[in-house]
Write a protein that holds these residues in place. Sequence first.
Motif, PDB file in Angstrom:
ATOM      1  N   UNK A  59      49.832  31.967  34.990  1.00 17.48           N
ATOM      2  CA  UNK A  59      49.052  31.673  33.790  1.00 17.48           C
ATOM      3  C   UNK A  59      48.301  32.929  33.334  1.00 17.48           C
ATOM      4  N   UNK A  60      48.817  33.576  32.279  1.00 23.72           N
ATOM      5  CA  UNK A  60      48.225  34.826  31.788  1.00 23.72           C
ATOM      6  C   UNK A  60      46.811  34.607  31.256  1.00 23.72           C
ATOM      7  N   UNK A  61      46.552  33.435  30.675  1.00 26.03           N
ATOM      8  CA  UNK A  61      45.209  33.138  30.182  1.00 26.03           C
ATOM      9  C   UNK A  61      44.186  33.098  31.303  1.00 26.03           C
ATOM     10  N   UNK A  62      44.572  32.494  32.421  1.00 26.05           N
ATOM     11  CA  UNK A  62      43.661  32.462  33.572  1.00 26.05           C
ATOM     12  C   UNK A  62      43.438  33.861  34.125  1.00 26.05           C
ATOM     13  N   UNK A  63      44.472  34.663  34.138  1.00 21.92           N
ATOM     14  CA  UNK A  63      44.323  36.043  34.626  1.00 21.92           C
ATOM     15  C   UNK A  63      43.360  36.804  33.721  1.00 21.92           C
ATOM     16  N   UNK A  64      43.493  36.641  32.394  1.00 21.92           N
ATOM     17  CA  UNK A  64      42.560  37.310  31.468  1.00 21.92           C
ATOM     18  C   UNK A  64      41.119  36.851  31.708  1.00 21.92           C
ATOM     19  N   UNK A  65      40.931  35.537  31.870  1.00 17.49           N
ATOM     20  CA  UNK A  65      39.585  35.016  32.146  1.00 17.49           C
ATOM     21  C   UNK A  65      39.059  35.566  33.471  1.00 17.49           C
ATOM     22  N   UNK A  66      39.950  35.651  34.474  1.00 11.64           N
ATOM     23  CA  UNK A  66      39.559  36.220  35.755  1.00 11.64           C
ATOM     24  C   UNK A  66      39.102  37.664  35.608  1.00 11.64           C
ATOM     25  N   UNK A  67      39.814  38.432  34.779  1.00 13.69           N
ATOM     26  CA  UNK A  67      39.440  39.835  34.554  1.00 13.69           C
ATOM     27  C   UNK A  67      38.092  39.945  33.857  1.00 13.69           C
ATOM     28  N   UNK A  68      37.802  39.028  32.934  1.00 13.72           N
ATOM     29  CA  UNK A  68      36.493  39.031  32.268  1.00 13.72           C
ATOM     30  C   UNK A  68      35.386  38.820  33.302  1.00 13.72           C
ATOM     31  N   UNK A  69      35.563  37.820  34.140  1.00  7.19           N
ATOM     32  CA  UNK A  69      34.556  37.574  35.184  1.00  7.19           C
ATOM     33  C   UNK A  69      34.479  38.757  36.151  1.00  7.19           C
ATOM     34  N   UNK A  70      35.633  39.346  36.469  1.00  8.22           N
ATOM     35  CA  UNK A  70      35.641  40.456  37.417  1.00  8.22           C
ATOM     36  C   UNK A  70      34.866  41.644  36.848  1.00  8.22           C
ATOM     37  N   UNK A  71      35.030  41.913  35.537  1.00  7.97           N
ATOM     38  CA  UNK A  71      34.261  42.991  34.901  1.00  7.97           C
ATOM     39  C   UNK A  71      32.760  42.699  34.994  1.00  7.97           C
ATOM     40  N   UNK A  72      32.374  41.454  34.739  1.00  3.81           N
ATOM     41  CA  UNK A  72      30.958  41.089  34.809  1.00  3.81           C
ATOM     42  C   UNK A  72      30.426  41.155  36.242  1.00  3.81           C
ATOM     43  N   UNK A  73      31.309  40.967  37.196  1.00  4.13           N
ATOM     44  CA  UNK A  73      30.874  41.027  38.602  1.00  4.13           C
ATOM     45  C   UNK A  73      30.514  42.447  39.028  1.00  4.13           C
TER      46      UNK A  73
END
Length: 194
Positions: A59-73
Amino acid sequence: LCHEAIRLADLLADHPRVGTPPVHALAALLLFHASRLPARSDAARELLLLDEQDRSLWDAGMIRRGLEHFRKSARGDELTQYHLEAEIASCHALAGSLAATDWAKVVACYDSLLSRRPSPDVALNRAIGVAHLQGPAAGLAEIESLRQVRALRGYHPLHTARGEFLRRLGRQREAAEAYREAMSLTSRDRKSVV
């Protein structure tokens, strides 16, 4: 259950008082792992290993959302277990193939995890990362040192990984013995549950 965990992690991450970098790292970790759910089993519902999964189903959408959270982390200077596990999961999520995975980064993250939270799973996963980075002989050397740890002697994934490395090295008889040992340990586990 996985989607509910993601929903709750999103709520926490979006909250102004508790949306800390570790919470964002946890949300990223959950999303990276959940992104692979559609590809984790075949039509017969048998589990597929990472290298057997059809990455086009991730799921590319979940990966993008994961990357957003990862940047904020990455805000702040705190580095937690969730940060390291999310980074490992991101290496897998972003790689186009098993061979294209940044195995050096994966092993470095496992090194950090081992220094913070030593466990059989972390040690074994590090050995598997070493095998992908340096070859099955290097992975086998890691496994052999782990076999000396008393707590790991009855850990069936260790014997399974050992069998796989031996098989890749052409040592079929020893590989078969390692696989048999792993199967006997899983049989014992099932009997103790029943």
